[in-house]
Design a protein around this motif. Structure first.
Motif, PDB file in Angstrom:
ATOM      1  N   ALA A  87      -8.658 -10.367   1.084  1.00  0.00           N
ATOM      2  CA  ALA A  87      -9.060 -10.012  -0.279  1.00  0.00           C
ATOM      3  C   ALA A  87     -10.126  -8.930  -0.279  1.00  0.00           C
ATOM      4  CB  ALA A  87      -9.568 -11.260  -1.011  1.00  0.00           C
ATOM      5  N   VAL A  88     -11.119  -9.100   0.587  1.00  0.00           N
ATOM      6  CA  VAL A  88     -12.195  -8.102   0.665  1.00  0.00           C
ATOM      7  C   VAL A  88     -11.632  -6.759   1.109  1.00  0.00           C
ATOM      8  CG1 VAL A  88     -14.295  -7.441   1.905  1.00  0.00           C
ATOM      9  CG2 VAL A  88     -14.030  -9.773   1.047  1.00  0.00           C
ATOM     10  N   LYS A  89     -10.804  -6.762   2.136  1.00  0.00           N
ATOM     11  CA  LYS A  89     -10.247  -5.520   2.650  1.00  0.00           C
ATOM     12  C   LYS A  89      -9.367  -4.838   1.611  1.00  0.00           C
ATOM     13  CE  LYS A  89      -8.086  -3.540   6.718  1.00  0.00           C
ATOM     14  NZ  LYS A  89      -7.265  -2.587   5.956  1.00  0.00           N
ATOM     15  N   LEU A  90      -8.641  -5.634   0.822  1.00  0.00           N
ATOM     16  CA  LEU A  90      -7.784  -5.067  -0.221  1.00  0.00           C
ATOM     17  C   LEU A  90      -8.616  -4.282  -1.233  1.00  0.00           C
ATOM     18  CD1 LEU A  90      -4.909  -4.914  -1.391  1.00  0.00           C
ATOM     19  CD2 LEU A  90      -5.463  -6.956  -2.746  1.00  0.00           C
ATOM     20  N   VAL A  91      -9.773  -4.825  -1.592  1.00  0.00           N
ATOM     21  CA  VAL A  91     -10.664  -4.144  -2.537  1.00  0.00           C
ATOM     22  C   VAL A  91     -11.254  -2.892  -1.908  1.00  0.00           C
ATOM     23  CG1 VAL A  91     -12.840  -4.329  -3.821  1.00  0.00           C
ATOM     24  CG2 VAL A  91     -11.223  -6.236  -3.829  1.00  0.00           C
ATOM     25  N   LEU A  92     -11.773  -3.017  -0.681  1.00  0.00           N
ATOM     26  CA  LEU A  92     -12.466  -1.899  -0.046  1.00  0.00           C
ATOM     27  C   LEU A  92     -11.529  -0.763   0.352  1.00  0.00           C
ATOM     28  CD1 LEU A  92     -15.033  -3.784   2.226  1.00  0.00           C
ATOM     29  CD2 LEU A  92     -15.387  -2.827  -0.053  1.00  0.00           C
TER      30      LEU A  92
END
Length: 390
Positions: A87-92
């Motif tokens: 989830a974090v990587k998808l945003v970043l």
């Protein structure tokens, strides 16, 4: 988005932290389970663009989960870690500051106003210089801001700029930031020198002028001006200096032509800029293209070009003598991770600014991706020096 940014950033930090704790737990319960960096996946794989995820590849996370299936509590924690990381990587991985006509001025106004960049980078918005001995000793042992002063000194040597010979020079600093290099050159070359810095950011002009006034540097001044359409007459400056401004220029040819135009015959030109590999030699694969697209769009760059292409543009003006070039990746690459480290080691510059948390996380992520792009040769640190024909 402004209202949810602090929460999103905080969630990102917590998720990244939970990943670390979860997999530490797995390793403690099962010492045989070791997580290491894997080799990059194939260029055609969507996940190959740039796997940061705190150094953990998704495939390895999945393996760890599989090994933990006999421990239900650990399985849940591991699954949460995988989901959190994804989830974090998808945003970043979604660039947030795509280039537009006014984006450079807007972003640098914002960076100047929030004070975070100045707190950590001092007055110099460019990479630092680390010699071989300093790298062998460990880059974190070097003062982060001193590295930037060392870079200016090395760039002066590269451009054959001498404090005695050039003591009365009229200097143009193209893309001056809030004037750290301009003020340094004004001091280094002495009171008879005259240094002008130009930028698109009104806030940078204001801050640069404030700092010059505080130091009594009447020979350093700043103005808002488009480097692609400068107001100066032909043959105005003895030295044209450009440090990490070419990256933001939407027309590289006009950028070079204008700098050559305002340089006096016999004048010295020196430039430092981030470059991409010459894809005419080794074409970009899909991973290269994805990585470059992120680097363009996260920090409001229209595009990069190669060291070879810049040299060709300079030669094409037919105004300059032989052009000296170099790739300074080796002495500058430590700057990317050193930038992240100083923010972790001393969080005072950002911790009391919760509305900037998401931006800080994004910047740290982009710094790491820059490091990786330079390390694998996708990006190069271009240096250029030449004298204008008489």
């Amino acid at each position: 988005m402004r209202n949810v940014a602090p929460a999103a950033a905080a969630s990102g930090v917590l998720l990244l932290a939970s990943n670390t704790f979860a997999f530490t737990a797995i390793q403690r319960r099962n010492p045989a389970t070791t997580i290491t960096q894997s080799t990059p996946s194939s260029p055609s794989s969507p996940s190959s663009s740039t796997s940061l995820s705190m150094g953990l590849k998704s495939s390895l996370l999945t393996q760890a989960v599989a090994k933990a299936t006999r421990h239900p509590a650990i399985t849940v924690a591991a699954a949460a870690a995988v989901a959190g990381t994804a989830a974090v990587k998808l945003v970043l991985d979604r660039p947030s500051r795509t280039y537009s006509a006014d984006s450079v001025a807007r972003e640098y106004d914002a960076w100047t106003s929030d004070g975070i960049l100045e707190y950590y980078w001092g007055e110099h918005i460019h990479l630092g210089y680390y010699n071989e001995a300093e790298m062998d000793a460990g880059y974190k042992k070097k003062d982060f801001i001193q590295a930037k002063y060392d870079f200016i000194d090395e760039m002066m040597k590269f451009g054959n700029i001498d404090p005695i010979v050039d003591s009365g020079a009229r200097v143009l600093d193209v893309g001056c930031g809030f004037g750290g290099t301009s003020r340094y050159l004004a001091e280094k070359l002495g009171p008879k020198a005259d240094v002008t810095g130009i930028t698109l950011s009104p806030n940078q002009v204001k801050r640069g002028t404030e700092l010059a006034t505080e130091r009594g540097l009447s020979n350093a001044k700043f103005m808002v001006m488009n480097a692609l359409e400068m107001d100066f007459p032909n043959d105005t400056f003895d030295i044209v200096w450009a440090c990490e401004s070419g990256e933001h220029m939407p027309d590289k040819e006009a950028y070079i032509n204008e700098m050559m135009r305002v340089l006096k015959p016999g004048g010295k030109f020196v430039m430092a800029t981030w470059c991409q590999r010459d894809d005419r030699v080794v074409p970009f694969d899909e991973k290269d293209k994805r990585d470059l697209r992120f680097l363009y769009e996260e920090w409001t760059h229209p595009y990069f070009i190669s060291i070879e292409s810049y040299k060709e543009l300079i030669d094409a003006t037919k105004l300059m003598g032989p052009v000296k070039t170099a790739d300074w990746v080796t002495p500058t690459i430590a700057s990317w991770r050193h930038s992240i480290w100083v923010g972790i080691h001393d969080p005072v510059g950002w911790i009391f600014k919760p509305t900037k948390y998401l931006k800080c996380v994004r910047d740290a992520y982009c710094l790491e991706r820059m490091h990786r792009a330079f390390k694998r040769g996708l990006m190069q640190y271009g240096m250029f020096a030449a004298k204008k024909n008489v």
